[in-house]
Design a protein around this motif. Structure first.
Motif, PDB file in Angstrom:
ATOM      1  N   LYS A 194      12.759  10.035 -19.438  1.00 12.51           N
ATOM      2  CA  LYS A 194      12.237  10.777 -20.580  1.00 12.51           C
ATOM      3  C   LYS A 194      10.715  10.722 -20.665  1.00 12.51           C
ATOM      4  O   LYS A 194      10.077  11.663 -21.138  1.00 12.51           O
ATOM      5  N   CYS A 195      10.117   9.612 -20.213  1.00 14.26           N
ATOM      6  CA  CYS A 195       8.669   9.454 -20.339  1.00 14.26           C
ATOM      7  C   CYS A 195       7.955  10.023 -19.103  1.00 14.26           C
ATOM      8  O   CYS A 195       8.568  10.201 -18.046  1.00 14.26           O
ATOM      9  N   PRO A 196       6.659  10.316 -19.215  1.00 16.10           N
ATOM     10  CA  PRO A 196       5.900  10.808 -18.060  1.00 16.10           C
ATOM     11  C   PRO A 196       5.914   9.808 -16.914  1.00 16.10           C
ATOM     12  O   PRO A 196       5.837   8.597 -17.133  1.00 16.10           O
ATOM     13  N   CYS A 197       6.011  10.310 -15.693  1.00 18.47           N
ATOM     14  CA  CYS A 197       6.097   9.468 -14.497  1.00 18.47           C
ATOM     15  C   CYS A 197       4.824   9.635 -13.673  1.00 18.47           C
ATOM     16  O   CYS A 197       4.387  10.765 -13.420  1.00 18.47           O
ATOM     17  N   PHE A 198       4.220   8.529 -13.265  1.00 24.55           N
ATOM     18  CA  PHE A 198       2.955   8.551 -12.525  1.00 24.55           C
ATOM     19  C   PHE A 198       3.098   7.810 -11.202  1.00 24.55           C
ATOM     20  O   PHE A 198       3.718   6.745 -11.144  1.00 24.55           O
ATOM     21  N   TYR A 199       2.513   8.385 -10.152  1.00 23.54           N
ATOM     22  CA  TYR A 199       2.453   7.698  -8.864  1.00 23.54           C
ATOM     23  C   TYR A 199       1.082   7.048  -8.721  1.00 23.54           C
ATOM     24  O   TYR A 199       0.053   7.719  -8.720  1.00 23.54           O
ATOM     25  N   ILE A 200       1.083   5.717  -8.639  1.00 20.73           N
ATOM     26  CA  ILE A 200      -0.133   4.961  -8.333  1.00 20.73           C
ATOM     27  C   ILE A 200       0.224   3.989  -7.218  1.00 20.73           C
ATOM     28  O   ILE A 200       1.035   3.087  -7.413  1.00 20.73           O
ATOM     29  N   PRO A 201      -0.343   4.161  -6.035  1.00 23.11           N
ATOM     30  CA  PRO A 201       0.045   3.300  -4.909  1.00 23.11           C
ATOM     31  C   PRO A 201      -0.402   1.862  -5.112  1.00 23.11           C
ATOM     32  O   PRO A 201      -1.337   1.582  -5.867  1.00 23.11           O
ATOM     33  N   ASN A 202       0.268   0.954  -4.430  1.00 18.21           N
ATOM     34  CA  ASN A 202      -0.207  -0.421  -4.375  1.00 18.21           C
ATOM     35  C   ASN A 202      -1.479  -0.474  -3.542  1.00 18.21           C
ATOM     36  O   ASN A 202      -1.858   0.507  -2.898  1.00 18.21           O
ATOM     37  N   ALA A 203      -2.113  -1.632  -3.540  1.00 21.55           N
ATOM     38  CA  ALA A 203      -3.431  -1.722  -2.909  1.00 21.55           C
ATOM     39  C   ALA A 203      -3.619  -3.074  -2.239  1.00 21.55           C
ATOM     40  O   ALA A 203      -2.826  -4.004  -2.423  1.00 21.55           O
ATOM     41  N   ILE A 204      -4.677  -3.161  -1.452  1.00 21.78           N
ATOM     42  CA  ILE A 204      -5.165  -4.448  -0.974  1.00 21.78           C
ATOM     43  C   ILE A 204      -6.468  -4.734  -1.710  1.00 21.78           C
ATOM     44  O   ILE A 204      -7.158  -3.811  -2.142  1.00 21.78           O
ATOM     45  N   GLU A 205      -6.800  -5.998  -1.849  1.00 18.37           N
ATOM     46  CA  GLU A 205      -7.984  -6.348  -2.644  1.00 18.37           C
ATOM     47  C   GLU A 205      -9.252  -5.762  -2.029  1.00 18.37           C
ATOM     48  O   GLU A 205     -10.042  -5.117  -2.695  1.00 18.37           O
ATOM     49  N   ASN A 206      -9.455  -6.008  -0.773  1.00 16.67           N
ATOM     50  CA  ASN A 206     -10.618  -5.480  -0.062  1.00 16.67           C
ATOM     51  C   ASN A 206     -10.384  -5.657   1.432  1.00 16.67           C
ATOM     52  O   ASN A 206      -9.415  -6.270   1.856  1.00 16.67           O
ATOM     53  N   LEU A 207     -11.291  -5.123   2.223  1.00 16.73           N
ATOM     54  CA  LEU A 207     -11.196  -5.270   3.663  1.00 16.73           C
ATOM     55  C   LEU A 207     -11.818  -6.599   4.093  1.00 16.73           C
ATOM     56  O   LEU A 207     -12.839  -7.017   3.548  1.00 16.73           O
ATOM     57  N   PRO A 208     -11.205  -7.279   5.053  1.00 15.23           N
ATOM     58  CA  PRO A 208     -11.772  -8.561   5.514  1.00 15.23           C
ATOM     59  C   PRO A 208     -13.092  -8.354   6.233  1.00 15.23           C
ATOM     60  O   PRO A 208     -13.382  -7.283   6.769  1.00 15.23           O
ATOM     61  N   LYS A 209     -13.895  -9.401   6.261  1.00 13.25           N
ATOM     62  CA  LYS A 209     -15.191  -9.327   6.947  1.00 13.25           C
ATOM     63  C   LYS A 209     -15.027  -9.270   8.458  1.00 13.25           C
ATOM     64  O   LYS A 209     -15.901  -8.778   9.168  1.00 13.25           O
ATOM     65  N   GLU A 210     -13.917  -9.789   8.943  1.00 10.73           N
ATOM     66  CA  GLU A 210     -13.671  -9.844  10.378  1.00 10.73           C
ATOM     67  C   GLU A 210     -12.253  -9.377  10.667  1.00 10.73           C
ATOM     68  O   GLU A 210     -11.330  -9.665   9.902  1.00 10.73           O
ATOM     69  N   ILE A 211     -12.066  -8.607  11.741  1.00 13.27           N
ATOM     70  CA  ILE A 211     -10.724  -8.171  12.103  1.00 13.27           C
ATOM     71  C   ILE A 211     -10.301  -8.833  13.415  1.00 13.27           C
ATOM     72  O   ILE A 211     -11.115  -9.401  14.134  1.00 13.27           O
ATOM     73  N   SER A 212      -9.021  -8.745  13.722  1.00 15.23           N
ATOM     74  CA  SER A 212      -8.483  -9.360  14.928  1.00 15.23           C
ATOM     75  C   SER A 212      -9.061  -8.706  16.189  1.00 15.23           C
ATOM     76  O   SER A 212      -9.301  -7.492  16.219  1.00 15.23           O
ATOM     77  N   ASN A 213      -9.250  -9.512  17.230  1.00 17.06           N
ATOM     78  CA  ASN A 213      -9.657  -8.938  18.516  1.00 17.06           C
ATOM     79  C   ASN A 213      -8.462  -8.433  19.318  1.00 17.06           C
ATOM     80  O   ASN A 213      -8.613  -7.829  20.364  1.00 17.06           O
ATOM     81  N   ARG A 214      -7.271  -8.696  18.803  1.00 20.30           N
ATOM     82  CA  ARG A 214      -6.006  -8.245  19.380  1.00 20.30           C
ATOM     83  C   ARG A 214      -5.807  -8.726  20.817  1.00 20.30           C
ATOM     84  O   ARG A 214      -5.153  -8.084  21.635  1.00 20.30           O
ATOM     85  N   MET A 215      -6.345  -9.889  21.101  1.00 23.57           N
ATOM     86  CA  MET A 215      -6.204 -10.490  22.424  1.00 23.57           C
ATOM     87  C   MET A 215      -5.228 -11.669  22.431  1.00 23.57           C
ATOM     88  O   MET A 215      -4.740 -12.062  23.483  1.00 23.57           O
ATOM     89  N   GLU A 216      -4.979 -12.245  21.241  1.00 22.81           N
ATOM     90  CA  GLU A 216      -4.063 -13.376  21.154  1.00 22.81           C
ATOM     91  C   GLU A 216      -2.629 -12.917  21.409  1.00 22.81           C
ATOM     92  O   GLU A 216      -2.225 -11.828  20.998  1.00 22.81           O
ATOM     93  N   LYS A 217      -1.858 -13.767  22.073  1.00 21.42           N
ATOM     94  CA  LYS A 217      -0.470 -13.431  22.382  1.00 21.42           C
ATOM     95  C   LYS A 217       0.436 -13.860  21.228  1.00 21.42           C
ATOM     96  O   LYS A 217       1.315 -14.717  21.353  1.00 21.42           O
ATOM     97  N   ARG A 218       0.170 -13.230  20.062  1.00 22.06           N
ATOM     98  CA  ARG A 218       0.904 -13.580  18.852  1.00 22.06           C
ATOM     99  C   ARG A 218       1.231 -12.312  18.073  1.00 22.06           C
ATOM    100  O   ARG A 218       0.426 -11.374  18.019  1.00 22.06           O
ATOM    101  N   MET A 219       2.382 -12.313  17.461  1.00 17.00           N
ATOM    102  CA  MET A 219       2.731 -11.286  16.485  1.00 17.00           C
ATOM    103  C   MET A 219       3.131 -11.978  15.202  1.00 17.00           C
ATOM    104  O   MET A 219       3.470 -13.173  15.202  1.00 17.00           O
ATOM    105  N   ILE A 220       3.106 -11.235  14.097  1.00 18.15           N
ATOM    106  CA  ILE A 220       3.294 -11.856  12.791  1.00 18.15           C
ATOM    107  C   ILE A 220       4.150 -10.987  11.885  1.00 18.15           C
ATOM    108  O   ILE A 220       4.156  -9.747  12.012  1.00 18.15           O
ATOM    109  N   SER A 221       4.872 -11.634  10.964  1.00 18.92           N
ATOM    110  CA  SER A 221       5.614 -10.937   9.917  1.00 18.92           C
ATOM    111  C   SER A 221       5.562 -11.803   8.660  1.00 18.92           C
ATOM    112  O   SER A 221       5.707 -13.031   8.734  1.00 18.92           O
ATOM    113  N   VAL A 222       5.335 -11.167   7.522  1.00 21.14           N
ATOM    114  CA  VAL A 222       5.190 -11.896   6.255  1.00 21.14           C
ATOM    115  C   VAL A 222       6.187 -11.336   5.246  1.00 21.14           C
ATOM    116  O   VAL A 222       6.261 -10.111   5.061  1.00 21.14           O
TER     117      VAL A 222
END
Length: 395
Positions: A194-222
């Protein structure tokens, strides 16, 4: 300064709790922010809130410890659902008498939490109240003062569960606005509520100062170690990956009711040296492992949005997920910043992961594409949509 109150089940580990933290921290300079949480779980305390935010816990101390001991800290608020989880766990261990005692105690604890939350809603003097659970929606619509603007904030996808969808629709019938986290959910609910419906996506706080070099032989799941997150399936997939790439490792950060079953599969496949279950960890710990990972993997059956995918993108990781998770379809552009695997095909997921393992250049290109996508979902951008809704409600 206008006052906003957010109703929470707890403020520990979880996607909803992460969203509450980001929203309150990003807006506490513009609004007086208060959070009312039913439970206080010290061992699940993962977020540090701005000192400007007032937090009220309704059940803490001994009562909260009891809830922790019954493994109720990450489960739904409805005591019948809690009992089902208790039943399965205690029957396996042959603890029938303990089941009866703890079921009764857990029921009394949840009932006490309900009574305290209703009283808190009745006495609340805020301009706006935001509810984050369907049962809170119901109480908010029924017991809050009439001049308060009432917002329901839905994070879960019904995934074909009509009973759940009907419960959500019924819970928001007396609210003033309904916020959902995906366009698909907005399309599904807006003609039914009955009430108005709004789409507001979730977010991340900010971008990290450093990103992965993608060379490590690791994968991750959280994520939470529960059935809908598909970690038992992920063990099957990783076993296939491991046979071709025995030097790669998998880090799983999170905890839950299926931890014992996952540990059994790890032993069954002889993966103890390459799969690590880290349990519940704080944001900094998770970020450290995202930084030294090269691939993000998600095996969820259902996921309304998938903040964890955005976090993976923000560290430059290509993401691989089953397309049964609605949030994965929203965020992953297949063959661009990751892979969407149809029909929960474990062989196909293992094949795609192996392709990324064997081709570092592809990992980097896909990860860079994901990083650009994550830029659009920073809280400093998404909070503008929240401010727009809040200002309209106040006016």
């Amino acid at each position: 300064m206008k006052k906003i109150t957010v109703l929470a089940l707890h403020l520990g580990y979880g996607g909803i709790e992460k969203c509450i933290h980001m929203l309150s921290d990003s807006l506490c300079d513009q609004y007086q922010f208060e959070i009312i949480s039913t439970y206080q779980f010290e061992h699940l305390k993962t977020y540090s809130f701005n000192e400007k935010i007032s937090i009220q816990y309704l059940l803490s101390g001994d009562l909260a410890k009891k809830v922790e001991s019954y493994k109720l800290n990450f489960l739904h608020f409805h005591w019948i659902q809690l009992w089902k989880e208790l039943f399965r766990d205690y029957i396996k261990r042959g603890k029938i008498i303990e089941l009866i005692k703890d079921t009764w105690k857990s029921y009394l604890t949840v009932r006490n939490g309900k009574q305290k939350m209703i009283k808190a809603i009745q006495s609340c003097d805020s301009d706006i109240i935001i509810s984050t659970r369907d049962i809170h929606n119901k109480w908010l619509g029924k017991y809050a003062k009439k001049d308060i603007y009432k917002i329901g904030w839905e994070h879960n996808h019904p995934h074909g569960n009509q009973k759940y969808a009907k419960r959500i629709i019924k819970s928001v019938q007396n609210l003033d606005a309904f916020v959902v986290v995906s366009p698909e959910l907005k399309q599904f609910y807006e003609s039914k509520v009955k009430c108005p419906c709004f789409y507001i996506p979730n977010a991340i706080e900010n971008l990290p100062k450093e990103i992965s070099n993608r060379m490590e032989k690791r994968m991750i799941s959280v994520g939470r170690l529960s059935h809908e997150k598909g970690y038992l399936d992920l063990m099957d997939v990783f076993d296939l990956v491991h046979k071709k790439n025995p030097d790669w490792k998998l880090d799983i950060i999170g905890d839950g009711v299926e931890r014992n079953l996952i540990e059994q599969k790890i032993k069954q496949y002889d993966l103890e040296n390459v799969v690590t279950l880290h349990g519940f960890q704080d944001k900094d710990y998770i970020n450290q492992y995202l930084l030294k990972s090269s691939i993000y993997v998600m095996a969820s059956y259902t996921e309304s949005f998938g903040i964890v995918l955005l976090e993976g993108f923000s560290y430059g990781l290509p993401c691989v997920a089953f397309d049964s998770a609605e949030g994965a379809n929203l965020l992953i552009s297949n063959n661009w910043d990751g892979y969407l695997i149809p029909n929960r095909d474990q062989q196909q997921m293992a094949k795609r992961i192996c392709e990324l393992i064997q081709n570092q250049n592809r990992r980097i290109i896909m990860g860079d594409n994901g990083y650009k996508k994550a830029e659009k979902y920073q809280m400093k951008e998404i909070k503008k949509e929240w401010i727009s809704l809040l200002e309209k409600s106040i006016s």
